[in-house]
Design a protein around this motif. Structure first.
Motif: not given
Length: 405
Positions: A127, A134, A215, A217-219, A263, A284, A286, A288, A377
């Motif tokens: 996760e 992940p 997909h 994840r970006y900060r 998200t 952060w 998310d 996709r 989730h």
């Protein structure tokens, strides 16, 4: 044909269910290398040993239980993960592990003698809830994530992955690609609860994955001018939280316009004081999308909106990708055999999985079990025992075919 009753599934399932459950809302807190996740690992080892499976742990912390020699010909592997997101549901990950154990039971009761080894794997940090990346266990195994960078990853309390593994009795110096182990995997099948309602709408208990959406994840980091909340005129403020808030709204709008998902589920603000304008804030994202072109377009559009708003707010913004995964198409011998064997609906998913990481190196497939709530989730994630039993039987059918039975 030996079958599996819902009661028999339930008996094994409920032996794992209490571990890591939060009494407040029923969600799960099974972060990797914490007491709860280590207890889940211990549960798995005991169940595997009770079945006379040979258990080992690799250098990346992934658990393996072998039916047949690990040093024999390339194996068919199944399994999933035991860690959770914060306040996650019970089925995401553990259902695949429990089903793998029951599939071994079923194959043995059917008198199956696999011509190739069969292994169950439990991947670590799937996760990314504790260390931010992940599918970390499978990424390290395949060489998709740098071992030195992994050792330096920190959780929100500042503990590094290296320290967490050391406390659990593992040597973090062993982190990294394991091509010899990967070469021993001929095919991989992951069973997972569906993270949506497609199967419920189709009236089908089991499905087969066709693809995983790309997909990432970006900060986003926003910086501004800290100041007093009560004395600073509104026109004189350089508030990074305003830029962050606008970015969240922009992400929602762009995702809807482009037929994608975006998200922002995690934020951080400093100094985090009620009566102070923040100095900095982070969010952060998310993201996709159905294909990689749309994913790039989505993230670029959100970045542009954030930069334009920062110019008006007198703040600054930077964007850093933390992990990005391209589209995974399950179009291979294992996936096609699963679809033929089960005659089940074939559907894509927007959720990432270890099977998606392994798919770049071995033939991989995914089976889904119906989730009537469509929620994942979250504590409301659910699957009926009768469907879970059907899933374990379907997994056994597929594994039996793959092992040459």
């Amino acid at each position: 044909m030996v079958t599996l009753s819902p009661d028999r599934f339930s008996a094994l399932w409920r032996s794992l269910l209490p571990i890591g459950r939060d009494g407040r809302d029923g969600g799960y807190l099974r972060f990797s290398w914490t007491e709860a996740e280590l207890a889940c690992r211990e549960w798995f080892v005991e169940e595997a040993l009770d079945r006379d499976l040979e258990v080992e742990i690799d250098g990346n912390g992934n658990l393996w239980a072998w039916w047949g020699s690990p040093d024999g010909e390339p194996a068919i592997v199944t399994g999933s993960h035991l860690d959770s997101v914060p306040d996650g549901g019970p089925y995401d990950g553990p259902l695949g592990v429990v089903s793998a154990l029951l599939a071994v039971d079923l194959l043995r009761e059917r008198g199956v003698q696999p011509r190739s080894p069969l292994a169950i794997v439990v991947f670590t940090e799937e996760e990314g809830a504790r260390f931010g990346v992940p599918c970390l266990g499978s990424r390290l195994l395949t060489g998709a994530f740098d071992a030195d960078r992994a050792r330096r990853l920190r959780d929100r309390d500042g503990t590094t992955l290296a320290d967490a593994m050391s406390r659990a009795g593992l040597d973090p110096a062993r982190l990294g690609p394991d091509p010899e182990r990967l070469a021993r995997v001929r095919g991989f099948v992951e069973l997972h609860v569906e993270q949506g309602r497609a199967l419920a709408e189709l009236g089908a208990p089991i499905g087969v994955a066709s693809a995983i959406w790309p997909h990432g994840r970006y900060r986003f980091d926003f910086t501004g001018q800290p100041n007093h909340a009560g004395t600073t005129p509104m026109d004189d403020r350089h508030d990074p939280m305003l830029t962050l808030a606008f970015t969240v709204l922009a992400a929602n709008k762009e995702a809807r316009l482009q037929g994608a998902h975006a998200t922002v589920g995690r934020v951080s603000v400093e100094p985090n004081a009620t009566n102070a304008i923040p100095a900095r804030a982070s969010a952060w994202l998310d993201a996709r999308a159905p294909d990689e072109t749309v994913l790039r377009s989505l993230v670029d559009a959100i970045r542009r909106h954030a930069e334009e708003r920062a110019g008006r707010d007198g703040t600054a913004v930077t964007l850093q990708p933390e992990s990005v995964t391209g589209e995974v198409a399950f179009d291979n011998t294992v996936s096609r055999l699963a679809a033929r064997t089960l005659g089940a609906p074939v559907l894509p998913t927007g959720a990432g999985h270890d099977a998606g990481v392994l798919a770049g190196h071995v033939d991989a497939a995914m089976l889904f079990v119906r989730n009537p709530t469509g929620i994942s989730h979250a504590p409301q994630e659910h699957a009926e025992d009768v469907d879970c039993a059907a899933g374990a039987m379907a997994l056994a059918d597929v594994l039996g075919r793959l092992c040459g039975v």
